[in-house]
Design an enzyme around this catalytic site. Structure first.
Site, PDB file in Angstrom:
ATOM      1  N   LYS A   1       0.836  -1.054   0.116  1.00 14.31           N
ATOM      2  CA  LYS A   1      -0.068   0.126  -0.056  1.00 14.31           C
ATOM      3  C   LYS A   1       1.106   1.158  -0.087  1.00 14.31           C
ATOM      4  O   LYS A   1       1.617   1.777   0.887  1.00 14.31           O
ATOM      5  CB  LYS A   1      -0.956   0.165   1.178  1.00 14.31           C
ATOM      6  CG  LYS A   1      -2.183   1.138   1.112  1.00 14.31           C
ATOM      7  CD  LYS A   1      -2.677   1.872   2.496  1.00 14.31           C
ATOM      8  CE  LYS A   1      -1.629   2.888   2.962  1.00 14.31           C
ATOM      9  NZ  LYS A   1      -1.758   4.020   2.138  1.00 14.31           N
TER      10      LYS A   1
ATOM     11  N   GLU B   1       9.587   0.770  11.059  1.00 15.44           N
ATOM     12  CA  GLU B   1      10.716   1.893  10.853  1.00 15.44           C
ATOM     13  C   GLU B   1      10.033   3.180  11.138  1.00 15.44           C
ATOM     14  O   GLU B   1       9.410   3.639  10.144  1.00 15.44           O
ATOM     15  CB  GLU B   1      11.482   1.579   9.525  1.00 15.44           C
ATOM     16  CG  GLU B   1      12.833   2.364   9.321  1.00 15.44           C
ATOM     17  CD  GLU B   1      12.741   3.614   8.815  1.00 15.44           C
ATOM     18  OE1 GLU B   1      12.613   4.703   9.342  1.00 15.44           O
ATOM     19  OE2 GLU B   1      12.690   3.791   7.394  1.00 15.44           O
TER      20      GLU B   1
ATOM     21  N   CYS C   1      13.822  10.193   7.859  1.00 14.94           N
ATOM     22  CA  CYS C   1      13.591   9.719   9.090  1.00 14.94           C
ATOM     23  C   CYS C   1      15.080   9.822   9.783  1.00 14.94           C
ATOM     24  O   CYS C   1      15.372   9.782  10.960  1.00 14.94           O
ATOM     25  CB  CYS C   1      13.258   8.179   9.407  1.00 14.94           C
ATOM     26  SG  CYS C   1      11.551   8.096   8.726  1.00 14.94           S
TER      27      CYS C   1
ATOM     28  N   GLU D   1      10.255  15.379  15.926  1.00 18.25           N
ATOM     29  CA  GLU D   1      10.999  15.188  14.608  1.00 18.25           C
ATOM     30  C   GLU D   1      10.739  16.279  13.738  1.00 18.25           C
ATOM     31  O   GLU D   1       9.369  16.465  12.972  1.00 18.25           O
ATOM     32  CB  GLU D   1      10.494  13.706  13.845  1.00 18.25           C
ATOM     33  CG  GLU D   1      11.250  13.511  12.634  1.00 18.25           C
ATOM     34  CD  GLU D   1      11.068  11.947  12.261  1.00 18.25           C
ATOM     35  OE1 GLU D   1       9.851  11.511  12.477  1.00 18.25           O
ATOM     36  OE2 GLU D   1      11.743  11.371  11.683  1.00 18.25           O
TER      37      GLU D   1
HETATM   38  C1  SIN Z   1      16.869   5.777   3.778  1.00 17.29           C
HETATM   39  O1  SIN Z   1      17.710   6.718   4.020  1.00 17.29           O
HETATM   40  O2  SIN Z   1      16.984   4.703   3.361  1.00 17.29           O
HETATM   41  C2  SIN Z   1      15.470   6.445   4.297  1.00 17.29           C
HETATM   42  C3  SIN Z   1      15.126   7.108   5.362  1.00 17.29           C
HETATM   43  C4  SIN Z   1      13.845   7.197   5.830  1.00 17.29           C
HETATM   44  O3  SIN Z   1      13.285   6.187   6.332  1.00 17.29           O
HETATM   45  O4  SIN Z   1      13.125   8.330   5.740  1.00 17.29           O
END
Ligand code: SIN
Length: 476
Positions: free
Chosen positions: A173, A249, A283, A380
């Site tokens: 999705k 994640e 992230c 964040e």
């Molecule tokens: C990444 O750097 O591979 C992904 C980073 C994220 O999950 O924002």
């Protein structure tokens, strides 16, 4: 390659309700396309098809799966410019960065095509003379990937690659902000020749409904989610009823620590790369920059010069390194964080305001005189603000860096090896970059600790998430 229908059981499918949702270009706020808005019927159909497909896919040889993945990888590389164009259009990523993401994304498919052949088990010396013990790894079953808009390609491939290599089937999705990259990849997967139902793409604007159905389903054995901590917790709660395996994640709050003995040019380059990758919308972006007192002023001056040199604009324009934010909500969040910080005494050194015009453009911003009372120290940011804190000692910065519920990525710049080892081991994070601002790669395990979630993606560990271990005890 602009597909707008969902891809279910090997067929391009409209929602039976006839509903569609709009995908907007964040650089212009104009509509790019209308995409099928799937409902319960299509979601259930995808689950059934994945279940049926699993019956034969799980029995294919690792070589067959590897060859199909390799074909898909080759097609992605062949079409990287078209995929990059679609990605830049819907996510607002500068074109070269968007093409870079496609190559990064494809690398997970290549990696797992190779890893498919290495799902080794174990032989354990028996506990009795007539016992033979064997450990094998089997695919967990039907899996689901729920993916975000900030990496419309790579966050899909690093889940799909591992799942399919392991012998699982997968339903993806994609984010409702960026479904077009996903559907373009689905077209290439169809060309590569994956059997119907092995890999499906369900587009919907109703993420909650999708989450409710897949978490409640006893057919779905595993969900891999990249996104907010709040939604990750909700998925975990909902998955308790069926004890589903999860990979989460989630959000980060990355400290970027610069010691007095760091190389100033390298540290400012690293901070720039880490902070402004995808306009601060990753992230693992530097969220809090901590600079030791002795180098603080020099760091702020050099870093600000580099930030001011960035060109903000339409992702397709030459020389643009920073595109728009994804939507108006993102602009509001960034503005709120700046207002809160300045109300509490922070100074804006450069940037700080929305760029008037067609899209969601915001000036890259550096702020100083920041402290822990400000929201920016705890949230964040997910946008182009670089708050620069100062610190005196390693002990102090370790405590400050760890003073958060998040634990995804952290960075250190220093030259003393004792400092590097002590600090990187003391940081409560899943990934630490030392003298580098870029840590993302297919070959290393990506993932966090604490409320940044669990599970690892990419690397030799990535396939474990989609396998169950079975022990067979044989009496001879
Ligand atoms: C990444 O750097 O591979 C992904 C980073 C994220 O999950 O924002």
């Amino acid at each position: 390659m602009l597909k707008t229908q969902a891809y279910i059981n090997g067929k391009w499918t409209n929602a039976e309700s006839g509903k569609q949702f709009s995908v907007l270009n964040p650089a212009t706020k104009k509509e790019i396309a209308q995409v099928s808005d799937c409902d319960e019927k299509e979601i259930q159909q995808a689950i059934e098809s994945a279940h049926n497909a699993f019956k034969t896919w799980k029995n294919t040889s690792a070589g067959e799966r590897a060859n199909l993945l390799r074909k898909w990888f080759d097609l992605m590389i062949q079409h990287k410019d078209e995929l990059g164009n679609i990605l830049a259009l819907e996510a607002g990523k500068p074109l070269q960065e968007a093409i870079g993401e496609v190559v990064y994304g494809a690398s997970f498919i290549e990696w797992f095509a190779e890893e498919a052949r290495r799902a080794y088990g174990d032989i354990i010396p028996g506990h009795q003379a007539n016992k033979r013990i064997q450990v094998i790894r089997q695919p967990i079953g039907v899996t689901v990937a729920i993916t975000p808009w900030n990496f419309p390609n790579a966050m899909i491939t690093r889940k799909v690659g591992a799942a399919l290599a392991a012998g699982c089937t997968m339903i993806v999705k994609p984010s409702e902000e960026t479904p077009l990259s996903a559907l373009a990849m689905a077209e290439l997967a169809e060309k590569a020749g994956f059997p119907s139902g092995v890999l499906q793409f369900v587009t919907t604007s109703n993420a909650k409904l999708f989450g409710e159905i897949v978490t409640a389903s006893s057919i779905v054995k595993k969900i891999s989610f990249t996104g907010s901590t709040q939604v990750g917790k909700w998925l975990m709660e909902k998955s308790a009823g069926t004890l589903k395996k999860l990979s989460l994640e989630l959000g980060g709050n990355a400290p970027f620590i610069v010691f007095d003995d760091a190389d100033l040019e390298a540290a400012t380059d690293g901070a720039l790369a880490s902070k402004f990758r995808n306009n601060g919308q990753t992230c693992v972006c530097a969220n809090r920059i901590f600079v030791q007192e002795g180098i603080y002023d020099a760091f702020v001056k050099r870093f600000t010069e580099k930030v001011k040199a960035q060109k903000v604009g339409n992702p397709f324009d030459q020389g643009v390194s920073i595109g728009p934010l994804i939507n108006y909500k993102a602009v509001q969040k960034v503005s709120r964080l700046i207002t809160d910080a300045t109300d509490k005494g922070a100074s804006v050194i450069c940037g700080g305001t929305l760029i008037q015009g067609e899209g969601h453009f915001f000036e890259p911003t550096v702020i100083t005189k920041v402290n822990a009372t400000m929201e920016i120290a705890h949230e964040e940011i997910f946008g182009p603000i670089a708050p620069i804190f100062s610190f005196k000692t390693a002990e102090e910065v370790i405590e400050k860096a760890n003073d958060t519920s998040a634990g995804l990525a952290a960075y250190i710049y220093a030259s003393n090896y004792k400092t590097i080892y002590q600090v990187s081991e003391a940081l409560e994070y899943g990934m630490v970059g030392v003298n580098t601002g870029m840590i993302s790669t297919t070959v290393a395990p990506f993932g966090g600790v604490k409320e940044s979630g669990f599970g690892r993606e990419g690397s030799k560990y990535g396939m474990d998430e989609y396998q169950v271990m079975k022990y067979i005890c044989l009496e001879v």
